[in-house]
Design an enzyme around this catalytic site. Structure first.
Site, mmCIF file in Angstrom:
data_model
loop_
_atom_site.group_PDB
_atom_site.id
_atom_site.type_symbol
_atom_site.label_atom_id
_atom_site.label_comp_id
_atom_site.label_asym_id
_atom_site.label_seq_id
_atom_site.Cartn_x
_atom_site.Cartn_y
_atom_site.Cartn_z
ATOM 1 N N MET A 1 -9.935 -10.607 -5.922
ATOM 2 C CA MET A 1 -11.395 -11.082 -4.867
ATOM 3 C C MET A 1 -11.410 -12.566 -5.345
ATOM 4 S SD MET A 1 -13.771 -9.739 -7.299
ATOM 5 C CE MET A 1 -13.251 -8.563 -7.419
ATOM 6 N N PRO A 2 -10.252 -13.725 -6.002
ATOM 7 C CA PRO A 2 -10.242 -15.124 -5.961
ATOM 8 C C PRO A 2 -10.642 -16.056 -4.293
ATOM 9 C CG PRO A 2 -7.988 -14.134 -5.754
ATOM 10 C CD PRO A 2 -8.749 -12.926 -5.862
ATOM 11 N N LEU A 3 -10.977 -16.501 -4.177
ATOM 12 C CA LEU A 3 -11.163 -17.705 -3.643
ATOM 13 C C LEU A 3 -10.438 -19.047 -3.889
ATOM 14 C CD1 LEU A 3 -12.316 -18.864 -0.713
ATOM 15 C CD2 LEU A 3 -14.704 -19.607 -2.094
ATOM 16 N N THR B 1 -12.114 -19.665 -7.466
ATOM 17 C CA THR B 1 -13.736 -18.301 -7.908
ATOM 18 C C THR B 1 -12.919 -17.663 -8.370
ATOM 19 O OG1 THR B 1 -14.326 -20.531 -7.152
ATOM 20 C CG2 THR B 1 -15.442 -18.207 -7.453
ATOM 21 N N ASP C 1 -5.190 -9.707 -1.217
ATOM 22 C CA ASP C 1 -6.887 -10.023 -1.049
ATOM 23 C C ASP C 1 -6.721 -11.082 -1.110
ATOM 24 O OD1 ASP C 1 -9.204 -11.261 -2.251
ATOM 25 O OD2 ASP C 1 -8.775 -9.540 -4.079
#
Length: 127
Positions: free
Chosen positions: A1-3, A72, A38
């Protein structure tokens, strides 16, 4: 789920930008177990006056080939996992002829309930 946000000075080709994004994502998959699909990245080029950085902070000599990476991700990784991620990103980018001195990384950790991947839902927050 990193941005992942990747900021560069203007001048790299589309292929170079894509390869940099691939290298960062591959490091996340290999060191933190991020799922392959992801992948959410913002790769942005800036003019020289819009990307401000110290060329010698902490006695590390940086050039205009600097790659600033901000990731993030959900909190919970160990310091050892973070160090492994930093090393792998630097290794992967070095293979693309980006100097290790020009790889600048910042992690921003957030609680899992702070993510929504669509539909207006808190994707990881229990009801």
């Amino acid at each position: 789920m990193p941005l992942v946000r990747i900021d560069l000075l203007h001048g790299r080709t589309v292929e170079q930008r894509q390869r940099i994004g691939d290298a960062v994502h591959r490091a996340l998959v290999e060191t933190l177990g991020v799922p392959e699909r992801d992948r959410f990245q913002l790769i942005t080029e800036h003019g020289a006056s819009d990307l401000v950085y110290d060329r010698e902070y902490l006695s590390i000599r940086r050039t205009d080939d600097i790659v600033i990476i901000q990731i993030t991700l959900s909190a919970g990784r160990t310091a050892a996992q973070k160090r492994a991620l930093f090393r792998r990103i630097a290794d992967n980018l070095a293979a693309l002829d980006v100097r290790r001195e020009d790889v600048w990384i910042n992690l921003v950790e957030v609680a899992k309930e702070n993510w929504s991947f669509g539909l207006g839902l808190a994707s990881y927050a229990p009801e």
